[in-house]
Design a protein around this motif. Structure first.
Motif, short mmCIF file in Angstrom:
data_model
loop_
_atom_site.label_atom_id
_atom_site.label_comp_id
_atom_site.label_asym_id
_atom_site.label_seq_id
_atom_site.Cartn_x
_atom_site.Cartn_y
_atom_site.Cartn_z
N ALA A 224 -85.28 -153.46 8.78
CA ALA A 224 -84.90 -152.89 10.07
C ALA A 224 -83.93 -151.73 9.92
N PHE A 225 -83.16 -151.73 8.84
CA PHE A 225 -82.23 -150.64 8.60
C PHE A 225 -82.82 -149.71 7.56
N PRO A 226 -82.61 -148.40 7.71
CA PRO A 226 -83.09 -147.48 6.67
C PRO A 226 -82.29 -147.68 5.38
N ALA A 227 -82.90 -147.34 4.28
CA ALA A 227 -82.22 -147.47 2.98
C ALA A 227 -81.02 -146.52 2.94
N LEU A 228 -79.97 -146.97 2.32
CA LEU A 228 -78.82 -146.10 2.15
C LEU A 228 -79.10 -145.14 1.01
N ALA A 229 -78.36 -144.06 0.96
CA ALA A 229 -78.64 -142.97 0.04
C ALA A 229 -78.30 -143.29 -1.40
N ASP A 230 -79.05 -144.20 -1.99
CA ASP A 230 -78.92 -144.41 -3.41
C ASP A 230 -79.78 -143.40 -4.14
N SER A 231 -80.81 -142.90 -3.46
CA SER A 231 -81.71 -141.96 -4.11
C SER A 231 -81.37 -140.54 -3.69
N ARG A 232 -81.39 -139.67 -4.65
CA ARG A 232 -81.22 -138.25 -4.39
C ARG A 232 -82.50 -137.58 -4.84
N MET A 233 -82.91 -136.59 -4.08
CA MET A 233 -84.15 -135.87 -4.40
C MET A 233 -83.79 -134.40 -4.59
N TRP A 234 -84.65 -133.72 -5.34
CA TRP A 234 -84.48 -132.30 -5.61
C TRP A 234 -85.34 -131.48 -4.66
N VAL A 235 -84.81 -130.36 -4.22
CA VAL A 235 -85.59 -129.40 -3.43
C VAL A 235 -86.49 -128.66 -4.41
N VAL B 1 -85.92 -132.84 6.74
CA VAL B 1 -86.73 -131.88 5.99
C VAL B 1 -88.09 -132.50 5.70
N ARG B 2 -89.07 -131.65 5.38
CA ARG B 2 -90.40 -132.14 5.02
C ARG B 2 -90.33 -132.82 3.66
N SER B 3 -90.75 -134.07 3.59
CA SER B 3 -90.66 -134.88 2.37
C SER B 3 -91.47 -134.30 1.21
N LYS B 4 -92.59 -133.66 1.51
CA LYS B 4 -93.47 -133.19 0.44
C LYS B 4 -92.85 -132.07 -0.41
N PHE B 5 -91.72 -131.54 0.03
CA PHE B 5 -91.06 -130.49 -0.73
C PHE B 5 -89.84 -131.01 -1.49
N LEU B 6 -89.73 -132.35 -1.57
CA LEU B 6 -88.68 -132.99 -2.35
C LEU B 6 -89.33 -133.73 -3.52
N VAL B 7 -88.68 -133.69 -4.68
CA VAL B 7 -89.20 -134.39 -5.86
C VAL B 7 -88.09 -135.20 -6.51
N GLU B 8 -88.48 -136.22 -7.26
CA GLU B 8 -87.50 -137.11 -7.91
C GLU B 8 -86.84 -136.48 -9.13
N ASP B 9 -87.60 -135.70 -9.90
CA ASP B 9 -87.07 -135.10 -11.13
C ASP B 9 -86.78 -133.62 -10.90
N ARG B 10 -85.78 -133.13 -11.64
CA ARG B 10 -85.38 -131.72 -11.51
C ARG B 10 -86.58 -130.82 -11.81
N PRO B 11 -86.96 -130.00 -10.82
CA PRO B 11 -88.14 -129.14 -11.04
C PRO B 11 -87.81 -127.97 -11.95
N SER B 12 -88.78 -127.60 -12.80
CA SER B 12 -88.56 -126.46 -13.69
C SER B 12 -88.90 -125.14 -12.99
N GLU B 13 -89.88 -125.18 -12.12
CA GLU B 13 -90.31 -124.00 -11.37
C GLU B 13 -90.48 -124.37 -9.90
N PRO B 14 -90.33 -123.40 -9.00
CA PRO B 14 -90.57 -123.70 -7.58
C PRO B 14 -92.01 -124.15 -7.34
N MET B 15 -92.18 -125.06 -6.43
CA MET B 15 -93.49 -125.57 -6.05
C MET B 15 -94.30 -124.47 -5.39
#
Length: 147
Positions: free
Chosen positions: A34-45, A122-136
Motif C-alpha cells: 500500500a505504501f510506495p517503496a522508499l528511495a533505496d534505489s537510485r537510477m541514472w538519467v 519523469v518518464r521511467s524509460k529514460f532511467l537506467v540502473e547502471d551508469r550509462p556510457s553514452e546517452p540513450m
C-alpha cells in the motif's frame, strides 16, 4: 473536567493497544504494498535532457530538467513514470504555480498540485540502473515530454 493521570492502569493499557494497532496497520500496509517503496534505489538519467513534470503525464507542467548521468531517487513508479521527489511547495499565487517553466501552471489536482504541493515525475524509460556510457538514442521529443 477529569483528566486521568498518565500512570493509571487503564491509560497504560490503552497506550499499549494503540501502539500494537498502529504497528499492525503499518506492517499490513507494507506487506500489501500500500505504501510506495522508499528511495533505496537510485537510477541514472540516460538521456541528455529529461523533463521533470508536476504529475505523471506529459499534459502536466514542466518544472525543470535533469541531465545525462545525474542520479535520482526513485520513490514510486506508476504506468511508465517515476516519482523522483517528495512533495514540495508549488509556490501558488493567483491559482498558478510560480515554479512551472512551461505547460499548464494551474495549481489544481489535474496538474498534480494538491493543497499547494507537488512531486516531480519523469518518464521511467529514460532511467537506467547502471551508469550509462553514452546517452540513450531515441526520439528527442519523447523525453522532452512532447509525445
Amino acid at each position: 473536567m477529569y483528566a486521568p493521570a498518565a500512570h493509571e492502569p487503564g491509560i497504560e493499557f490503552m497506550r499499549n493497544q494503540l501502539s500494537f494497532a498502529y504497528g499492525a496497520v503499518g506492517l499490513a500496509a507494507v506487506v500489501s504494498g500500500a505504501f510506495p517503496a522508499l528511495a533505496d534505489s537510485r537510477m541514472w538519467v540516460a538521456v541528455e535532457d529529461l523533463r521533470r513534470f508536476t504529475c505523471p503525464s506529459t499534459q502536466c507542467g514542466i518544472v525543470g530538467r535533469f541531465f545525462f548521468r545525474e542520479t535520482l531517487p526513485v520513490l514510486e513508479t506508476s504506468n511508465g513514470w517515476s516519482r523522483v521527489s517528495r512533495q514540495k511547495a508549488a509556490g501558488c499565487f493567483d491559482g498558478k504555480s510560480l515554479y512551472v517553466e512551461s505547460g499548464p501552471s494551474d495549481c489544481t489536482a489535474e496538474n498534480g498540485i494538491k493543497q499547494g504541493k507537488f512531486s516531480e515525475w519523469v518518464r521511467s524509460k529514460f532511467l537506467v540502473e547502471d551508469r550509462p556510457s553514452e546517452p540513450m538514442e531515441g526520439p528527442k521529443k519523447d523525453h522532452l515530454g512532447e509525445s
